[in-house]
Write a protein that holds these residues in place. Sequence first.
Motif, PDB file in Angstrom:
ATOM      1  N   LEU A  15      13.826  17.326 -51.082  1.00 40.85           N
ATOM      2  CA  LEU A  15      13.117  16.750 -49.934  1.00 40.85           C
ATOM      3  C   LEU A  15      13.165  15.233 -49.974  1.00 40.85           C
ATOM      4  O   LEU A  15      13.504  14.588 -48.984  1.00 40.85           O
ATOM      5  N   ALA A  16      12.837  14.646 -51.105  1.00 38.34           N
ATOM      6  CA  ALA A  16      12.870  13.186 -51.223  1.00 38.34           C
ATOM      7  C   ALA A  16      14.294  12.671 -51.040  1.00 38.34           C
ATOM      8  O   ALA A  16      14.506  11.634 -50.408  1.00 38.34           O
ATOM      9  N   ILE A  21      14.447   8.469 -49.871  1.00 40.91           N
ATOM     10  CA  ILE A  21      13.382   7.689 -50.506  1.00 40.91           C
ATOM     11  C   ILE A  21      13.729   7.470 -51.978  1.00 40.91           C
ATOM     12  O   ILE A  21      14.045   8.417 -52.692  1.00 40.91           O
ATOM     13  N   GLU A  22      13.666   6.221 -52.391  1.00 39.06           N
ATOM     14  CA  GLU A  22      13.986   5.835 -53.762  1.00 39.06           C
ATOM     15  C   GLU A  22      12.747   5.259 -54.445  1.00 39.06           C
ATOM     16  O   GLU A  22      11.835   4.766 -53.769  1.00 39.06           O
ATOM     17  N   PRO A  23      12.712   5.311 -55.785  1.00 34.41           N
ATOM     18  CA  PRO A  23      11.581   4.711 -56.506  1.00 34.41           C
ATOM     19  C   PRO A  23      11.403   3.244 -56.118  1.00 34.41           C
ATOM     20  O   PRO A  23      12.379   2.514 -55.954  1.00 34.41           O
ATOM     21  N   GLY A  24      10.159   2.849 -55.926  1.00 32.31           N
ATOM     22  CA  GLY A  24       9.848   1.465 -55.589  1.00 32.31           C
ATOM     23  C   GLY A  24       9.848   1.161 -54.102  1.00 32.31           C
ATOM     24  O   GLY A  24       9.426   0.079 -53.701  1.00 32.31           O
ATOM     25  N   ASP A  39       3.647  19.467 -49.168  1.00 35.41           N
ATOM     26  CA  ASP A  39       4.764  19.465 -50.127  1.00 35.41           C
ATOM     27  C   ASP A  39       5.674  18.266 -49.888  1.00 35.41           C
ATOM     28  O   ASP A  39       6.133  17.627 -50.831  1.00 35.41           O
ATOM     29  N   LEU A  40       5.943  17.969 -48.624  1.00 38.01           N
ATOM     30  CA  LEU A  40       6.770  16.812 -48.293  1.00 38.01           C
ATOM     31  C   LEU A  40       6.069  15.524 -48.723  1.00 38.01           C
ATOM     32  O   LEU A  40       6.685  14.665 -49.361  1.00 38.01           O
ATOM     33  N   ARG A  41       4.804  15.395 -48.399  1.00 38.42           N
ATOM     34  CA  ARG A  41       4.055  14.190 -48.796  1.00 38.42           C
ATOM     35  C   ARG A  41       4.082  14.014 -50.309  1.00 38.42           C
ATOM     36  O   ARG A  41       4.290  12.920 -50.825  1.00 38.42           O
ATOM     37  N   ASP A  42       3.857  15.121 -51.028  1.00 38.60           N
ATOM     38  CA  ASP A  42       3.856  15.062 -52.490  1.00 38.60           C
ATOM     39  C   ASP A  42       5.220  14.632 -53.032  1.00 38.60           C
ATOM     40  O   ASP A  42       5.312  13.819 -53.949  1.00 38.60           O
ATOM     41  N   ALA A  43       6.293  15.190 -52.451  1.00 40.27           N
ATOM     42  CA  ALA A  43       7.643  14.846 -52.904  1.00 40.27           C
ATOM     43  C   ALA A  43       7.924  13.360 -52.692  1.00 40.27           C
ATOM     44  O   ALA A  43       8.468  12.688 -53.569  1.00 40.27           O
ATOM     45  N   ARG A  47       8.229  10.300 -55.592  1.00 42.92           N
ATOM     46  CA  ARG A  47       9.429   9.472 -55.687  1.00 42.92           C
ATOM     47  C   ARG A  47       9.111   7.992 -55.520  1.00 42.92           C
ATOM     48  O   ARG A  47       9.600   7.148 -56.252  1.00 42.92           O
ATOM     49  N   SER A  48       8.288   7.646 -54.529  1.00 40.07           N
ATOM     50  CA  SER A  48       8.109   6.229 -54.185  1.00 40.07           C
ATOM     51  C   SER A  48       6.822   5.614 -54.721  1.00 40.07           C
ATOM     52  O   SER A  48       6.718   4.413 -54.824  1.00 40.07           O
ATOM     53  N   GLY A  49       5.838   6.448 -55.002  1.00 30.20           N
ATOM     54  CA  GLY A  49       4.512   5.943 -55.340  1.00 30.20           C
ATOM     55  C   GLY A  49       3.591   6.191 -54.161  1.00 30.20           C
ATOM     56  O   GLY A  49       3.912   6.946 -53.250  1.00 30.20           O
ATOM     57  N   GLU A  50       2.478   5.542 -54.148  1.00 34.65           N
ATOM     58  CA  GLU A  50       1.467   5.746 -53.100  1.00 34.65           C
ATOM     59  C   GLU A  50       2.008   5.419 -51.708  1.00 34.65           C
ATOM     60  O   GLU A  50       2.718   4.444 -51.523  1.00 34.65           O
ATOM     61  N   LEU A  51       1.666   6.260 -50.724  1.00 33.28           N
ATOM     62  CA  LEU A  51       2.000   5.964 -49.325  1.00 33.28           C
ATOM     63  C   LEU A  51       0.976   4.957 -48.806  1.00 33.28           C
ATOM     64  O   LEU A  51      -0.206   5.077 -49.099  1.00 33.28           O
TER      65      LEU A  51
END
Length: 144
Positions: A15-16, A21-24, A39-43, A47-51
Amino acid sequence: MSATAGQAADGVRSLADRFGIEPGMVVMEMGYDDDVDQDLRDALTDRSGELVDEDTDEVVDAVLLWYRDGDGDLFEMLVDALGPLAGNGVVWLLTPKAGRDGHVEPSEITELAPTAGLQQTSTVNAGKDWSAARLVVPRGSRKK
C-alpha cells in the motif's frame, strides 16, 4: 520470515509503495472521518511518520484527501490541498468505490482536476471501500 516479507505478504508494505510514500516525507491528511481505511492510514504512517492535518505550516510532499459525495465543494478542497504542496508533490484523492455510500463518479474528478490546476495520472485500489486518484501539478505549472 523477515518483517519486511511479512509486511509485503499482508499488503501493508505494498500500500505504501503504491502511494509512493517514502520515509521522511511529510504527508497531510484532509477529510478524515470514521469511515476512512485504517489499514491504509497505518501503512502510510508506518512509512512516513505522523500524518499532519490541514492546519500545518509545513510544505508537504503528499496530500491524502478523503472525499465523499456531499462533503462540500471538491474544487475548493483540491485548491486547498495545493496550498502547502511541494512543487513535485502529489494529491491522492480518495473516494468511496462504486456502490458505497458517498461514491463520486470518476467523470467528476476528470472534469474538476484540471480546473483546480491538477492532472490525473493514475487510479489505484486503496482498500476494500476506497479508490485513489493520483493528481499532480502539470510540469509547466509547477512551483519553483
